[in-house]
Write a protein that holds these residues in place. Structure first.
Motif, PDB file in Angstrom:
ATOM      1  N   TYR A 105     -10.643   2.307  -2.640  1.00 56.27           N
ATOM      2  CA  TYR A 105      -9.336   1.687  -2.864  1.00 56.27           C
ATOM      3  C   TYR A 105      -9.487   0.169  -2.941  1.00 56.27           C
ATOM      4  O   TYR A 105      -8.974  -0.477  -3.868  1.00 56.27           O
ATOM      5  N   TYR A 106     -10.194  -0.394  -1.987  1.00 59.10           N
ATOM      6  CA  TYR A 106     -10.401  -1.839  -1.982  1.00 59.10           C
ATOM      7  C   TYR A 106     -11.147  -2.276  -3.247  1.00 59.10           C
ATOM      8  O   TYR A 106     -10.751  -3.237  -3.906  1.00 59.10           O
ATOM      9  N   GLY A 107     -12.225  -1.584  -3.569  1.00 60.89           N
ATOM     10  CA  GLY A 107     -13.039  -1.958  -4.713  1.00 60.89           C
ATOM     11  C   GLY A 107     -12.288  -1.912  -6.029  1.00 60.89           C
ATOM     12  O   GLY A 107     -12.423  -2.826  -6.869  1.00 60.89           O
ATOM     13  N   VAL A 108     -11.507  -0.872  -6.223  1.00 60.73           N
ATOM     14  CA  VAL A 108     -10.730  -0.750  -7.462  1.00 60.73           C
ATOM     15  C   VAL A 108      -9.779  -1.932  -7.600  1.00 60.73           C
ATOM     16  O   VAL A 108      -9.669  -2.544  -8.662  1.00 60.73           O
ATOM     17  N   HIS A 109      -9.098  -2.271  -6.514  1.00 61.17           N
ATOM     18  CA  HIS A 109      -8.144  -3.377  -6.577  1.00 61.17           C
ATOM     19  C   HIS A 109      -8.841  -4.732  -6.612  1.00 61.17           C
ATOM     20  O   HIS A 109      -8.316  -5.684  -7.199  1.00 61.17           O
ATOM     21  N   ARG A 110      -9.992  -4.818  -6.022  1.00 62.05           N
ATOM     22  CA  ARG A 110     -10.755  -6.071  -6.070  1.00 62.05           C
ATOM     23  C   ARG A 110     -11.144  -6.392  -7.507  1.00 62.05           C
ATOM     24  O   ARG A 110     -11.137  -7.552  -7.912  1.00 62.05           O
ATOM     25  N   LEU A 111     -11.485  -5.363  -8.264  1.00 58.69           N
ATOM     26  CA  LEU A 111     -11.910  -5.551  -9.653  1.00 58.69           C
ATOM     27  C   LEU A 111     -10.754  -5.596 -10.638  1.00 58.69           C
ATOM     28  O   LEU A 111     -10.965  -5.902 -11.821  1.00 58.69           O
ATOM     29  N   SER A 112      -9.544  -5.280 -10.196  1.00 61.86           N
ATOM     30  CA  SER A 112      -8.417  -5.260 -11.132  1.00 61.86           C
ATOM     31  C   SER A 112      -7.338  -6.252 -10.697  1.00 61.86           C
ATOM     32  O   SER A 112      -7.474  -7.444 -10.893  1.00 61.86           O
ATOM     33  N   ASP A 113      -6.305  -5.769 -10.055  1.00 62.20           N
ATOM     34  CA  ASP A 113      -5.131  -6.606  -9.769  1.00 62.20           C
ATOM     35  C   ASP A 113      -5.208  -7.397  -8.471  1.00 62.20           C
ATOM     36  O   ASP A 113      -4.344  -8.216  -8.199  1.00 62.20           O
ATOM     37  N   GLN A 114      -6.206  -7.153  -7.649  1.00 65.09           N
ATOM     38  CA  GLN A 114      -6.387  -7.814  -6.354  1.00 65.09           C
ATOM     39  C   GLN A 114      -5.156  -7.673  -5.456  1.00 65.09           C
ATOM     40  O   GLN A 114      -4.823  -8.570  -4.691  1.00 65.09           O
ATOM     41  N   GLY A 165      -8.954  -5.537   9.090  1.00 65.72           N
ATOM     42  CA  GLY A 165      -8.388  -6.767   9.650  1.00 65.72           C
ATOM     43  C   GLY A 165      -8.629  -7.966   8.757  1.00 65.72           C
ATOM     44  O   GLY A 165      -7.738  -8.785   8.525  1.00 65.72           O
ATOM     45  N   PHE A 166      -9.842  -8.047   8.217  1.00 62.49           N
ATOM     46  CA  PHE A 166     -10.158  -9.184   7.350  1.00 62.49           C
ATOM     47  C   PHE A 166      -9.480  -9.084   5.990  1.00 62.49           C
ATOM     48  O   PHE A 166      -9.054 -10.108   5.444  1.00 62.49           O
ATOM     49  N   VAL A 167      -9.355  -7.899   5.447  1.00 62.33           N
ATOM     50  CA  VAL A 167      -8.643  -7.769   4.170  1.00 62.33           C
ATOM     51  C   VAL A 167      -7.177  -8.162   4.364  1.00 62.33           C
ATOM     52  O   VAL A 167      -6.623  -8.922   3.564  1.00 62.33           O
ATOM     53  N   LEU A 168      -6.569  -7.677   5.436  1.00 60.67           N
ATOM     54  CA  LEU A 168      -5.176  -8.033   5.693  1.00 60.67           C
ATOM     55  C   LEU A 168      -5.018  -9.543   5.881  1.00 60.67           C
ATOM     56  O   LEU A 168      -4.112 -10.158   5.313  1.00 60.67           O
ATOM     57  N   TYR A 201      -3.702  -5.304  -2.512  1.00 60.70           N
ATOM     58  CA  TYR A 201      -4.186  -4.365  -1.491  1.00 60.70           C
ATOM     59  C   TYR A 201      -3.032  -3.920  -0.601  1.00 60.70           C
ATOM     60  O   TYR A 201      -3.182  -3.790   0.603  1.00 60.70           O
ATOM     61  N   ASP A 202      -1.886  -3.687  -1.208  1.00 63.36           N
ATOM     62  CA  ASP A 202      -0.664  -3.420  -0.456  1.00 63.36           C
ATOM     63  C   ASP A 202      -0.789  -2.259   0.533  1.00 63.36           C
ATOM     64  O   ASP A 202      -0.130  -2.260   1.567  1.00 63.36           O
ATOM     65  N   MET A 203      -1.618  -1.283   0.239  1.00 62.50           N
ATOM     66  CA  MET A 203      -1.730  -0.095   1.091  1.00 62.50           C
ATOM     67  C   MET A 203      -2.915  -0.146   2.058  1.00 62.50           C
ATOM     68  O   MET A 203      -3.165   0.821   2.760  1.00 62.50           O
ATOM     69  N   ILE A 204      -3.627  -1.269   2.115  1.00 60.38           N
ATOM     70  CA  ILE A 204      -4.847  -1.306   2.925  1.00 60.38           C
ATOM     71  C   ILE A 204      -4.556  -1.068   4.405  1.00 60.38           C
ATOM     72  O   ILE A 204      -5.333  -0.408   5.082  1.00 60.38           O
ATOM     73  N   GLY A 205      -3.459  -1.569   4.912  1.00 55.08           N
ATOM     74  CA  GLY A 205      -3.108  -1.330   6.313  1.00 55.08           C
ATOM     75  C   GLY A 205      -2.911   0.148   6.588  1.00 55.08           C
ATOM     76  O   GLY A 205      -3.407   0.685   7.583  1.00 55.08           O
ATOM     77  N   HIS A 206      -2.200   0.809   5.695  1.00 55.37           N
ATOM     78  CA  HIS A 206      -1.970   2.250   5.820  1.00 55.37           C
ATOM     79  C   HIS A 206      -3.288   3.022   5.714  1.00 55.37           C
ATOM     80  O   HIS A 206      -3.558   3.927   6.512  1.00 55.37           O
ATOM     81  N   VAL A 207      -4.103   2.645   4.745  1.00 57.93           N
ATOM     82  CA  VAL A 207      -5.377   3.329   4.520  1.00 57.93           C
ATOM     83  C   VAL A 207      -6.288   3.182   5.744  1.00 57.93           C
ATOM     84  O   VAL A 207      -6.872   4.156   6.224  1.00 57.93           O
ATOM     85  N   MET A 208      -6.394   1.960   6.273  1.00 56.49           N
ATOM     86  CA  MET A 208      -7.248   1.750   7.456  1.00 56.49           C
ATOM     87  C   MET A 208      -6.639   2.422   8.687  1.00 56.49           C
ATOM     88  O   MET A 208      -7.363   2.855   9.578  1.00 56.49           O
ATOM     89  N   GLY A 209      -5.320   2.525   8.718  1.00 59.22           N
ATOM     90  CA  GLY A 209      -4.670   3.260   9.803  1.00 59.22           C
ATOM     91  C   GLY A 209      -5.093   4.721   9.817  1.00 59.22           C
ATOM     92  O   GLY A 209      -5.351   5.292  10.880  1.00 59.22           O
ATOM     93  N   ILE A 210      -5.178   5.323   8.652  1.00 59.79           N
ATOM     94  CA  ILE A 210      -5.620   6.724   8.554  1.00 59.79           C
ATOM     95  C   ILE A 210      -7.065   6.853   9.029  1.00 59.79           C
ATOM     96  O   ILE A 210      -7.390   7.723   9.837  1.00 59.79           O
TER      97      ILE A 210
END
Length: 170
Positions: A20-29, A56-59, A31-40
């Motif tokens: 998820y991070y990589g796809v967004h890093r290479l496209s739109d940058q 934590g660092f991405v957020l 990461y709106d769902m990263i908190g939810h994803v890391m929560g899971i």
């Protein structure tokens, strides 16, 4: 469970989180769902500290939401109270992200008291306590560093102790 991935669904969740991070890093940058994803990921394996640190660092850095990053790291510390790295990373985020040197000093000092921390953690703790105006704690930490066998760091500690003495700290 020592922070390494375990076989199972948590591996898939972690790999999906990184994807998820990589796809967004290479496209739109975004990461709106990263908190939810890391929560899971952290719910599936609360002992997997890398997810707290990375999330934590991405957020904090990518989304510019240091408070959310710090909250994720705090959850990690509750689940892993003896892990020096989570306290250290919280200190680092406070230092660079929020410029809250008092909080950074508290977290670095906490990390310096946990088992397995590398030597540099004590230097961060001493330096940030000094920067935050906590002369007593800085002196204690620099004296501990001065007592180590590393000649270079002993000299740095002596120099900082002398500086604190000049400021009326000793």
């Amino acid at each position: 469970k020592d922070g390494r991935l375990l076989p199972g669904v948590e591996n898939v969740a972690w790999l999906r989180a990184i994807q998820y991070y990589g796809v967004h890093r290479l496209s739109d940058q975004r990461y709106d769902m990263i908190g939810h994803v890391m929560g899971i990921v952290t719910e599936l394996d609360p002992r997997f500290t890398e997810a707290y640190v990375f999330g934590g660092f991405v957020l904090a850095q990518e989304l510019r939401q240091p408070q959310r990053g710090l909250e994720l790291l705090e959850r990690g510390m509750r689940a892993n109270p003896d892990d020096w790295r989570l306290a250290f990373e919280s200190g680092f985020l406070h230092y660079v992200g929020t410029k809250n040197y008092e909080a950074a000093a508290r977290y670095f000092t906490r990390a310096s008291r946990l088992p397995g921390h590398p030597d540099y953690v004590e230097r961060f703790a001493a330096f940030t306590n000094q920067r935050a105006g906590n002369a007593g704690m800085a002196i204690l930490l620099w004296k501990r560093i001065e007592a180590t066998g590393n000649k270079y760091m002993q000299e740095v500690a002596r120099r900082e102790l002398k500086r604190l003495e000049g400021q009326g700290g000793l």
